[in-house]
Every structure is written in C-alpha cells, then in structure tokens.
Design a protein around this motif. Sequence first.
Motif, PDB file in Angstrom:
ATOM      1  N   PRO A  92       0.808  -1.230   0.000  1.00 24.48           N
ATOM      2  CA  PRO A  92       0.000   0.000   0.000  1.00 24.48           C
ATOM      3  C   PRO A  92       0.835   1.270   0.000  1.00 24.48           C
ATOM      4  O   PRO A  92       0.495   2.251  -0.677  1.00 24.48           O
ATOM      5  CB  PRO A  92      -0.840  -0.120   1.268  1.00 24.48           C
ATOM      6  N   SER A  93       1.935   1.282   0.740  1.00 24.04           N
ATOM      7  CA  SER A  93       2.746   2.505   0.805  1.00 24.04           C
ATOM      8  C   SER A  93       3.396   2.797  -0.543  1.00 24.04           C
ATOM      9  O   SER A  93       3.463   3.954  -0.985  1.00 24.04           O
ATOM     10  CB  SER A  93       3.809   2.378   1.897  1.00 24.04           C
ATOM     11  N   VAL A  94       3.891   1.749  -1.210  1.00 27.82           N
ATOM     12  CA  VAL A  94       4.495   1.929  -2.534  1.00 27.82           C
ATOM     13  C   VAL A  94       3.429   2.333  -3.541  1.00 27.82           C
ATOM     14  O   VAL A  94       3.638   3.216  -4.386  1.00 27.82           O
ATOM     15  CB  VAL A  94       5.207   0.638  -2.981  1.00 27.82           C
ATOM     16  N   SER A  95       2.261   1.687  -3.451  1.00 30.50           N
ATOM     17  CA  SER A  95       1.166   2.004  -4.367  1.00 30.50           C
ATOM     18  C   SER A  95       0.767   3.464  -4.263  1.00 30.50           C
ATOM     19  O   SER A  95       0.580   4.156  -5.261  1.00 30.50           O
ATOM     20  CB  SER A  95      -0.030   1.091  -4.058  1.00 30.50           C
ATOM     21  N   ARG A  96       0.655   3.950  -3.024  1.00 30.79           N
ATOM     22  CA  ARG A  96       0.285   5.363  -2.828  1.00 30.79           C
ATOM     23  C   ARG A  96       1.383   6.292  -3.332  1.00 30.79           C
ATOM     24  O   ARG A  96       1.108   7.339  -3.925  1.00 30.79           O
ATOM     25  CB  ARG A  96       0.001   5.628  -1.345  1.00 30.79           C
ATOM     26  N   ALA A  97       2.622   5.898  -3.122  1.00 25.97           N
ATOM     27  CA  ALA A  97       3.741   6.753  -3.511  1.00 25.97           C
ATOM     28  C   ALA A  97       3.813   6.923  -5.021  1.00 25.97           C
ATOM     29  O   ALA A  97       3.988   8.044  -5.528  1.00 25.97           O
ATOM     30  CB  ALA A  97       5.049   6.173  -2.981  1.00 25.97           C
TER      31      ALA A  97
END
Length: 564
Positions: free
Chosen positions: A23-28
């Motif tokens: 999720p963090s990479v996806s949002r970034a």
Amino acid sequence: MTTAVPENTRATRPSILTVDDDPSVSRAIARDLRRQYGENYRIVRAENGDQALEALREIKLRGEEVAALLADYRMPGKSGIEFLEEAMDLFPVAKRVLLTAYADTDAAIQAINVVDLDHYLLKPWDPPEEKLYPVLDDLLASWEASDRQPVRQVKVIGHRWSARSYEVRDFLARNAVPFRWYELDQNESEAQRLLSACECGEADIPVVVTPDGKALTRPSDAELAARVGLSTTPSTDFYDLIVIGAGPAGLGAAVYGGSEGLRTVLVERLAAGGQAGTSSRIENYLGFPDGVSGEQLTERARRQALKFDVEMLTTRKVVSLEAKGAARVVRFDDGTELSAHTVILATGVAYRTLEAPGLGELTGRGVYYGASTTEGPSCAGQDVYLVGGANSAGQAAMYFAKHAKRVVLVVRGDSLDRSMSRYLIDQLSGPGNIEVLTCTEVIGGSGTDHLETLTLRHNKTGETTTVPASWLFAFIGAAPRTDWLDGTLARDDRGFVLAGPDLLTDGSVPAGWGLDRPPYHLETSLPGVFVAGDVRSDSVKRVASAVGEGAMAVTLVHRYLERS
C-alpha cells in the motif's frame, strides 16, 4: 482504488494504471504520477492483479483508453507478468512497465518474452524527475503517436471441413491478419446472415469479408493478400539484395541486409516464418529461457525488418533465376521480373506428404502437414494423431495436449532419442494425455467429407489397427523447394543447394564458375547468389543456425559487392 480526477472529466482523459500489493508503494507511485501527469491523464491505482483487471474492464466498457500499465513484479496471487499478459488482451497498445525492488534479470527477460515489455523500472525511483518521469515521458509520447483505432477484423465464412476454408484461415493467421471465423453449421446463424448480406451461397465458400465490407468469394492467396493490406508489388525493379523465402534464415538476412544499408526486398510465397513460424513453442532458442512461439518470433523479426526499410512481398512465387551481366534476375509465376546485384536463397523445406491410401484427398479436411494453431480449439475433447519424431512434432504434441482429449504421437523409429531434443522428450510425459507409439506407421485413412479413421501398422510385428480419428498432423522429412533451380544451381542428390567448399572438386572451382577465386562459404555455383538455412546441403536444421546463416550470408554479400 483511488483516482486523481473528478468523475465528470474522466471520459476525456486516457488512464495510467499502477498496481502494487504494498500500500505505501502504491500510494507513492500514484502520488508521483498524479503530480506529473494528473492534468492530462486519469491515474488509477490498484493493490492486486485481479482488482487492476476489473478496473481495466470497466475502462474498456466505458470506451476509454489506457496509455500505460505499471505493475509490480512480485505480487501474491497474480504476478506483474501474469497481470500484464492478461491486460494485453484488453489494451494491446498500452505501454507496459514492470516494477521491481531489485535487479531481477530473470524477471526482465521473462517479461520481454511474454508481454513484449516496454521498460523495466527499479524501485525506489527517487528522484522521480530523473528515474521515473523521463521514462514515462518517452513511453507516453510514443503511445500518443501510435494508431489506437480499434482493429477492424476480416470475417471468414466457411465449413470446418472445407480444405480451402482451412487454407484461408491459415494464411491469415500466419500473416498476422486479425480475423473472425464464422462456421457454417446448424448452430451458427450469424454465418448464414453474413452470407445473405453478401448475396452469397454455400457454393461460394469460403467467403472473406474485408474490413471495408467487400465480399470475396473463393479468393486466391494473392487476391486475399492485396485486399487485407499485405504488400504484393515491389516499389522498384532493382535492388541491392533480393532475399527469397521469409523463414528464420530469410528474415535474418533481411534484417541484417536492411540494417547495413542494403536496399533489400524479401519475397515470400505464402507467409513469413516458414516451418518455425507454425511452432507453438520454441524453447531452445538463445535469449528466450521461457520459450517463444514461432508466431511471436516471426512477428518480431518482421517488425524489425520493416524498421530497417526492408520491403516485404507476399504471395509471390519465384519460378526462375538467371544472370544478366552483373545483375541477378528472378522471375515470378506471373511473368514479371525483379533484379538485384545479389540474391540470397532461403526457401526452406516442406514437410513430405504421407503416401498412404485415402489420405491425399483428405488434405485440409482432417489431414494437415505441419502444425496449425488455428485448429487447436476445434480439437477440444477429441483425439489428435501426430506423425513424426523430431522437435516439430514434439512441440505440436505439447500444444495440442492443451486442447485435445488425447494426443497420439506416431513414430516410425523405436525411440525418440535420436531425433528429438531431450527437453522435449522429458516434457511429453508432463500433460498426462500424450501417448507415444513407437515402431508404428500410418498406412491408410478414410472418410467421407473429412477424416474419420486411420489404419496403423506396427512395423516389427506387422499387426494393423484401425482407429477412429478426425485429426492427423504430419511432420515427416524435409523436401527442399528447389525444382525451379534445375539447370541453374548445383544441388545434391536430394535437391538441397550446394555452396562454398561443397562445390569444389579436388580443390578446383566448379565448371563455368568464371571467377579467379573460389566460391565464398555460402555462395552457390552462380556468383552473387548465396544460400542460407534449411535449403542448403548438410545444414543444421535449427532456428538459431538458420538465423546465423542469414546474417553470415549478408556479410558475404558485402564482400562480393566490394570485389565486383
């Protein structure tokens, strides 16, 4: 899933879709994409492959476009490669980028082979101004410049057991022309409606309806090629190099000839790819560890040749070759001629026909020579018989095993060890529905409008068996297509073309050679005419060697031109 634009403006913008299970990479990445491209593109974010495919289907239904797909390689459930492969069916021209957290070379190679990857991007991509945006800028510019109009398909109407209907479908498939098949039977009312709309009857089949609505009844290959956009007419009458035959050797020669500045024309009788082009999976070709289909390899080579301005002529049958001064002249079956400084013969070989009673009249109606991937789905739930013990037969067995109830490989020898690569022999035991009959031959067949039975004989015991069968594919022997060269070039007793050292007798040049040097390695008995691939005497019958000989022949062409 999040988007970056208001609902009422979505239809005006193409999408960029990114999928990453972190999720963090996806949002970034969505944040970075939105900041740079949000004004002109809709940014769609998904956290697994299935969610991303669902989003793509919704976009497709709304009639919108997708410009780029960015997928993480290592996702549980559905990997990035698997997602991109399925996404290609929905948006084939979308640019494809694979994301990975480290330099996974194997992943890159696999992705290039399977999904024709556009770029391989390492995570993290900070700063995006240096590592992300320049890549996407180029890809999006390329996408904007591409022709994204929906592919208008050719329609083919005919009977399953019509030999000419099969030939038309095979011709279109091997020439990478999109088409839809409408089979005339009691369940396909659309086929009847199309015939009525064309003011045609069943006596006119096969009927081919071109994208512009023109109906062709029982078209010849040349007529079909001209109507579906294949090139059949040369742009000039003189070239630096004429390559005859568009199998691996011919395509290799064309690519190297064009890339090295020779004005090159590639002449093909039927379709690019040759025997290799019909292979469902080639797994021992350098650089493709996960295998590549003959169709994929052929299409990439064809595009590569066009990139180097090679002209490609289809449905042109060469019937003679002669020297006229410094020119080498080929004549076509319609009486027209084409001239060049040099010629490379790469006509390949044809499968030999089965000389068994009853099979000749059933060719194209259940009896086929070589693999036809167009027939795979039609074999679902049925028995398929294959004749041959070399790699081509093994590759076909693996392909048909995905569709057929049972695949029976009929082999004249007592084992496959001498004729088939070990990796294929090992694979044949995998699917569970492939049976190998050694010491066995097909000695007959029968059927009314199509193949219905085969007669098999064990060549040691003499025992014969008649079995029900609707599908027989033969892969036996290799007959060179060189009868038209009789009296022009030296050939061996089987018809294969002699070249280089094979032409020398006691170290002497062949009679009538006329030059003060011996023939170059791939040069035939006519100076300036070279040979490459399977049609050459004592050649190695492998795709890699054919491509290599095609490239080598171009080097010798340069040497010949420099000394002429």
